[in-house]
Design an enzyme around this catalytic site. Sequence first.
Site, PDB file in Angstrom:
ATOM      1  N   LYS A  44       1.173  -1.746  -9.399  1.00 27.05           N
ATOM      2  CA  LYS A  44       2.662  -0.645  -8.376  1.00 27.05           C
ATOM      3  C   LYS A  44       2.608  -2.212  -7.000  1.00 27.05           C
ATOM      4  CE  LYS A  44      -0.629   2.050  -6.089  1.00 27.05           C
ATOM      5  NZ  LYS A  44      -1.412   4.001  -5.985  1.00 27.05           N
ATOM      6  N   TYR A  60      -3.206 -18.049  21.340  1.00 29.71           N
ATOM      7  CA  TYR A  60      -2.912 -17.016  22.580  1.00 29.71           C
ATOM      8  C   TYR A  60      -3.686 -15.500  23.213  1.00 29.71           C
ATOM      9  CZ  TYR A  60       1.664 -18.674  20.026  1.00 29.71           C
ATOM     10  OH  TYR A  60       3.057 -19.119  19.854  1.00 29.71           O
TER      11      TYR A  60
HETATM   12  C1  LIG Z   1      -2.858   3.831  -6.276  1.00 29.04           C
HETATM   13  C2  LIG Z   1      -2.540   4.860  -7.364  1.00 29.04           C
HETATM   14  C3  LIG Z   1      -3.898   5.016  -8.248  1.00 29.04           C
HETATM   15  C4  LIG Z   1      -4.459   3.483  -8.274  1.00 29.04           C
HETATM   16  O1  LIG Z   1      -5.675   3.465  -7.104  1.00 29.04           O
HETATM   17  P1  LIG Z   1      -6.760   2.881  -7.147  1.00 29.04           P
HETATM   18  O2  LIG Z   1      -7.696   3.460  -5.462  1.00 29.04           O
HETATM   19  O3  LIG Z   1      -5.917   1.921  -6.833  1.00 29.04           O
HETATM   20  O4  LIG Z   1      -7.849   2.444  -8.418  1.00 29.04           O
HETATM   21  C5  LIG Z   1      -4.200   6.020  -8.982  1.00 29.04           C
HETATM   22  N1  LIG Z   1      -3.567   6.773  -8.855  1.00 29.04           N
HETATM   23  C6  LIG Z   1      -2.134   7.766  -8.682  1.00 29.04           C
HETATM   24  C7  LIG Z   1      -1.446   8.235  -7.916  1.00 29.04           C
HETATM   25  C8  LIG Z   1      -1.671   5.866  -7.336  1.00 29.04           C
HETATM   26  O5  LIG Z   1      -0.927   6.278  -6.095  1.00 29.04           O
END
Ligand SMILES: *Cc1c(COP(=O)(O)O)cnc(C)c1O
Length: 359
Positions: free
Chosen positions: A35, A255
């Site tokens: 993702k 800044y």
């Molecule tokens: C993002 C996600 C993962 C992966 O999690 P990590 O902590 O990056 O391993 C697994 N399951 C679901 C439902 C997620 O949304």
Amino acid sequence: MTRPLVANIDIAAMQHNLSVVRNTVPRAKTWAVVKANAYGHGLERSVRAFSDADGFALIEIESAIHLREMGWKKPILLLEGFFYAHELPILARYNIAFAVHCDEQIEMLEKSHLEMPVDVHLKMNTGMNRLGFLPSEYGNALKRLKQIPNVRDISYMTHFANSETKDHPALSVEEQLRRFDSATQGLKGDRNLSNSGAILLHPDIRTDWVRPGIMLYGGSPGGKTAAEYGLKPAMTLKSEIIQIQHIREGESIGYGSIFTATSPMTIGVVACGYADGYPRMAPEGTPVIVDGIRTRLVGRVSMDMITVDLTPVANAHVGSEVTLWGNDLPIDEVAEAAGTVGYELMCALSLRPRIVECW
Ligand SMILES: *Cc1c(COP(=O)(O)O)cnc(C)c1O
């Protein structure tokens, strides 16, 4: 001329990290979680790196379709399911499986008159209270799904709130598993449970599929450091010093003038700022490496630049190499200094740094 800021994406490190998943949970099949543009590493690159995975799991339907168009034939899973009924025929056509977490989704499925089969992952809320049916609602949701023509395979899914901890006092992995197991006892179908934290800290969980994300990219989900888990950083963000300032005692930098020198000092200006994905909230002291020597951020992060203390780097010059995170400087350390997690830094990498791949 090109700006010297480069994000190095190490495909071999990604492959190595997938092999760590395989070795840790050898009996489970792996959904490589890609993702958010593969946590900032690039979807197409992740397809090459994780070609051995059993499936890809993600959130974005457009990216799921893109995976099919790139020729990925193995399973694809939408972790957050679908949002609108009009997506269902597309998911069926591309053979994209999806999570089902609420009654509204089941209603859309019931009304959709699917012409092709779909595979679904029925999500249980075992205490995280984000997505899913309560254990008490689960049986009924399953019954409804089973009655829908063209709902083909049904898998059972939940997500852990505290997998990076051994025994969380508010909600432990053990407690979530107990709820899940008692509501799915005797059901036929695959179980789809563990994220990175659960894989690394609870490798004995009985599950048919695991869902690693952060560990594939060489970040730690928590507990131990990524190196202690045997993971290799996939993303190294590098730039260069583009100017050196010699400032007197009492002079300030950048800044807001939030840093004032208490003695004469040498400051390096680095071509990397928050528009590149460097966290604006990173405070004084956040680690940075210049010419192989560890030093620290001083002054406020600006849009295109940061400033660093060159006191320990005697030979620093315009053109000196600067590592913001990655090899030799774990992203988790930088994230912690900035009050966030490696996940956020990876995902926040902007389109501006040049991407260079290595193997
Ligand atoms: C993002 C996600 C993962 C992966 O999690 P990590 O902590 O990056 O391993 C697994 N399951 C679901 C439902 C997620 O949304």
